[in-house]
Design an enzyme around this catalytic site. Structure first.
Site, PDB file in Angstrom:
ATOM      1  N   SER A 113       0.806  -1.225   0.000  1.00 13.18           N
ATOM      2  CA  SER A 113       0.000   0.000   0.000  1.00 13.18           C
ATOM      3  C   SER A 113       0.835   1.270   0.000  1.00 13.18           C
ATOM      4  O   SER A 113       0.334   2.338  -0.353  1.00 13.18           O
ATOM      5  CB  SER A 113      -0.947   0.008   1.205  1.00 13.18           C
ATOM      6  OG  SER A 113      -0.223   0.154   2.412  1.00 13.18           O
ATOM      7  N   LYS A 125       0.672   4.559   6.874  1.00 12.13           N
ATOM      8  CA  LYS A 125       0.153   5.315   5.727  1.00 12.13           C
ATOM      9  C   LYS A 125       0.761   6.716   5.779  1.00 12.13           C
ATOM     10  O   LYS A 125       1.499   7.063   6.695  1.00 12.13           O
ATOM     11  CB  LYS A 125      -1.383   5.428   5.782  1.00 12.13           C
ATOM     12  CG  LYS A 125      -2.141   4.111   5.874  1.00 12.13           C
ATOM     13  CD  LYS A 125      -2.099   3.307   4.594  1.00 12.13           C
ATOM     14  CE  LYS A 125      -2.928   2.025   4.749  1.00 12.13           C
ATOM     15  NZ  LYS A 125      -2.823   1.155   3.555  1.00 12.13           N
TER      16      LYS A 125
END
Length: 327
Positions: free
Chosen positions: A128, A183
Site C-alpha cells: 500500500s 500510511k
C-alpha cells in the site's frame, strides 16, 4: 519458586505459540511490559531476599567450619581434612529460575524503555505504500517525534511536534487496535480532503503531481507497471503510484459499522470528500489504487498514533534499500 517460574515460562511459550499460529492476536507492547514487571519482581526478590539469604548461609558454613577447627585444635588436632570452598560456592550460586528471570531484567528493561520511548522496528507486509516503501522493508519508527506517551496505554503526556501533512506515520488500525498500520498523512484536523477521479484536493486546492516514469509494481497480483508521480503535501515531495484505468468505487466498508464522524464524509462512485474532525487524521497509501485507507475505514484518532517512520534499516530481499530515509 522453581515450580512457579516453570509455570510462567510454560504460559509464555503457550501465548507466543498461539500468537504465531494465529489462534489469537498478540500485543507485544503489553507482553514486554508484563515481562519487565515480572522480571523486576524477581530481581528485587533476588537483591533483597534470596541473595542475602545465600550469603548468610555461606557465611554460616564458614563460621561453623571455623568453630569446628577451633574445637579440634583445642583437642590437639592441628590438621583437619575437608575443603568447604566448593560447598560455599554452590550455596552462593544463583539457581536457574533466578538466572532466567532476575538475570534477564536489565536486558528486558533496556529493550522496554528503548522500544517504548525511542525507536521501534516494523516490517512492511503489503504494497500500500509502494513506491516509498516496498514489501519486506524493515523500518524504524521514531516513538517520541510527536510526543512522549505512556507505554501500553499510549496516552500522550508530553507533546513535542505536531503531525504534518506528508508525514509517514505508523498507527493502531482503528478497526483492530492490536494491528499496526502505516500510511501517509494527507489531512490534519480541520482539513477538507477530496479524492476525485484519482486527484487529491486539500481544502479545495488540487495537489499538483508530475509524471516521473512507469514503475514495476510487484507487490500484488497481477504484477503491473504503474505510472509513478511526484506529489508534494508537506515540505518535501514524495512519490505515488496511480493507475489511470483503475476502476474504484468509494464507499465506507468499516466491518464494525459506520466509523466515528462518518457524517463528515460524502461518497459518490468516483469520489470521496471528508472534513477531518479535531484530534483526528486522514491517511492514504502512496499506492493510491492499491490501498485500503481512510477513504474506506475513516479517520485515525490521535491516541492511535505510534510514531513517525523515517528509515529503512534492512530488506533481506533488496540490500540496496538499507539506509533509505523517507518522508
Amino acid at each position: 519458586m522453581s515450580a512457579l517460574t516453570g509455570v510462567l515460562y510454560a504460559a509464555l511459550v503457550a501465548y507466543l505459540g498461539g500468537w504465531y499460529v494465529g489462534r489469537w492476536s498478540g500485543n507485544f507492547a503489553l507482553l514486554l511490559f508484563v515481562l519487565t514487571t515480572v522480571s523486576m519482581l524477581y530481581w528485587l526478590a533476588e537483591r533483597f531476599h534470596f541473595a542475602p539469604a545465600r550469603r548468610a548461609a555461606a557465611q554460616n558454613l564458614l563460621d561453623n567450619d571455623a568453630k569446628r577447627r577451633e574445637t579440634l585444635a583445642a583437642q590437639g588436632i592441628a590438621r583437619v581434612d575437608g575443603d568447604i570452598e566448593p560447598a560455599r560456592q554452590q550455596i552462593l550460586q544463583q539457581p536457574w529460575w533466578l538466572d532466567w528471570t532476575a538475570g534477564l531484567f536489565p536486558v528486558i528493561l533496556v529493550v522496554f524503555l528503548f522500544r517504548s520511548f525511542l525507536l521501534e522496528p516494523f516490517k512492511i507486509p503489503s504494497g500500500s505504500m509502494v513506491p516509498t516503501l516496498l514489501v519486506g522493508d524493515l523500518i524504524l519508527v521514531n516513538k517520541f517525534h510527536y510526543g512522549i506517551r505512556l507505554p501500553v496505554l499510549n496516552k500522550k503526556i508530553i507533546p513535542i511536534n505536531d503531525v504534518k501533512r506528508g508525514d509517514v506515520m505508523v498507527f493502531r488500525y482503528p478497526e483492530d487496535p492490536s494491528t499496526d498500520f502505516i500510511k501517509r498523512v494527507v489531512g490534519i484536523p480541520g482539513d477538507e480532503i477530496s479524492y476525485v477521479n484519482q486527484k487529491l484536493y486539500v481544502n479545495g486546492q488540487l495537489q499538483p503531481t508530475q509524471f516521473v516514469d512507469n514503475f514495476y509494481d510487484d507487490s500484488g497480483s497481477p504484477r503491473v507497471y504503474r505510472p509513478r508521480f511526484t506529489e508534494k503535501l508537506g515540505d518535501k515531495p514524495h512519490q505515488i503510484l496511480v493507475q489511470p484505468d483503475a476502476v474504484r468505487s468509494f464507499h465506507p466498508d468499516r466491518a464494525d459499522g459506520p466509523f466515528p464522524f462518518q457524517e463528515n464524509c460524502r461518497y459518490t462512485v468516483e469520489a470521496v470528500t471528508c472534513k477531518v474532525p479535531a484530534g483526528h487524521y486522514f491517511m492514504m497509501g502512496d499506492n493510491r489504487d492499491n490501498s485500503r485507507d481512510s477513504r474506506y475505514w475513516g479517520f485515525v484518532p490521535d491516541e492511535n498514533i505510534v510514531g513517525k517512520a523515517f528509515l529503512v534499516w534492512m530488506n533481506f530481499g533488496n540490500l540496496k534499500r538499507i539506509g533509505t530515509f523517507f518522508d
